[in-house]
Design a protein around this motif. Structure first.
Motif, short mmCIF file in Angstrom:
data_model
loop_
_atom_site.label_atom_id
_atom_site.label_comp_id
_atom_site.label_asym_id
_atom_site.label_seq_id
_atom_site.Cartn_x
_atom_site.Cartn_y
_atom_site.Cartn_z
N GLN A 1 0.86 -1.19 0.00
CA GLN A 1 0.00 0.00 0.00
C GLN A 1 0.89 1.23 0.00
O GLN A 1 2.01 1.21 0.53
CB GLN A 1 -0.87 0.03 1.26
N GLU A 2 0.40 2.31 -0.59
CA GLU A 2 1.10 3.60 -0.57
C GLU A 2 0.39 4.49 0.45
O GLU A 2 -0.76 4.87 0.24
CB GLU A 2 1.09 4.25 -1.95
N LEU A 3 1.05 4.81 1.54
CA LEU A 3 0.46 5.66 2.57
C LEU A 3 0.95 7.10 2.39
O LEU A 3 2.12 7.34 2.13
CB LEU A 3 0.86 5.15 3.95
N GLY A 4 0.01 8.04 2.53
CA GLY A 4 0.37 9.46 2.43
C GLY A 4 1.20 9.87 3.62
O GLY A 4 0.92 9.51 4.77
N LEU A 5 2.26 10.63 3.37
CA LEU A 5 3.20 11.01 4.41
C LEU A 5 3.41 12.51 4.37
O LEU A 5 3.57 13.10 3.30
CB LEU A 5 4.54 10.30 4.14
N LYS A 6 3.37 13.16 5.54
CA LYS A 6 3.66 14.59 5.64
C LYS A 6 4.61 14.82 6.81
O LYS A 6 4.35 14.38 7.93
CB LYS A 6 2.39 15.40 5.85
N LEU A 7 5.72 15.48 6.51
CA LEU A 7 6.68 15.85 7.55
C LEU A 7 6.86 17.36 7.52
O LEU A 7 6.92 17.95 6.44
CB LEU A 7 8.04 15.18 7.29
N THR A 8 6.94 17.99 8.67
CA THR A 8 7.20 19.43 8.72
C THR A 8 8.46 19.68 9.54
O THR A 8 8.70 19.02 10.55
CB THR A 8 6.02 20.21 9.34
N PHE A 9 9.27 20.62 9.05
CA PHE A 9 10.55 20.94 9.67
C PHE A 9 10.71 22.45 9.83
O PHE A 9 10.18 23.22 9.04
CB PHE A 9 11.72 20.48 8.78
N GLU A 10 11.47 22.82 10.84
CA GLU A 10 11.89 24.21 10.99
C GLU A 10 13.37 24.27 10.64
O GLU A 10 14.20 23.63 11.30
CB GLU A 10 11.67 24.69 12.43
#
Length: 194
Positions: free
Chosen positions: A98-107
């Protein structure tokens, strides 16, 4: 006697004119002296030429994603970067076919040595928020990342070593400022001059 003074004056004047013409001719015929540029005069201690670049989020977004598209052709992970008030990374994570949606946020934080630290703010897979260190460890262990990108799960950050970043023509990048909230992004391009 008067005739001799005129003759002497004439020959002195003729000699001065001949000497002046000879000096002018020597100066004209002499080779031009070239100024030599000394290596390392740009403060880097290398033979590189430094170009200071100032840009904004919109333009840098376009450049980053162009390079990511090129890299995605040779990689198993497809992702996109969006610079807002922080660095946002969107992609997919393969898990059990399966392809899972991924979101990462960085400063982002620019270091004095020209490298960049991306301090992790949040990670979500689908709608599920996961522990940052766990996902970073999974990404580090699962994907073949460039040598310049060092994932540090315990510190919850990504270290981008700009000296190890491989660009065309051996050009190097040194980050000077990376303030996304003020849209103030400055870096130095070091281009080999030999």
């Amino acid at each position: 006697m008067i005739k001799n003074k005129w003759k002497i004056g004439f020959f002195i004047l003729l000699g001065i004119m001949a000497a002046a013409i000879l000096i002018i001719w020597i100066l004209i015929a002499s080779p031009v002296e070239e100024t030599k540029v000394k290596p390392g005069t740009d403060g880097t201690g290398t033979d590189d030429v430094a170009f200071n670049v100032s840009t904004n989020k919109r333009d840098l977004n376009r450049v980053i994603n162009h390079y990511l598209e090129e890299e995605a052709k040779n990689s198993q992970m497809d992702y996109q970067v969006l610079l807002t008030d922080e660095v946002e990374l969107y992609g997919t994570l393969p898990l059990f076919s399966q392809e899972l949606g991924l979101k990462l946020t960085f400063e982002p934080q620019a270091l004095k040595n020209g490298d960049l630290i991306l301090n992790q703010r949040s990670i979500s897979v689908g709608k599920l928020n996961l522990p940052v260190s766990t996902v970073l460890k999974f990404v580090r262990d699962s994907y073949d990342l460039p040598d310049a990108v060092i994932i540090q799960p315990k510190e919850e950050r990504v270290y981008v070593s700009m000296q190890k970043l491989k660009l065309k023509s051996d050009t190097k990048v040194r980050v000077n400022e990376f303030d996304l909230k003020k849209d103030n992004i400055k870096f130095t391009l070091l281009v080999p001059a030999d």
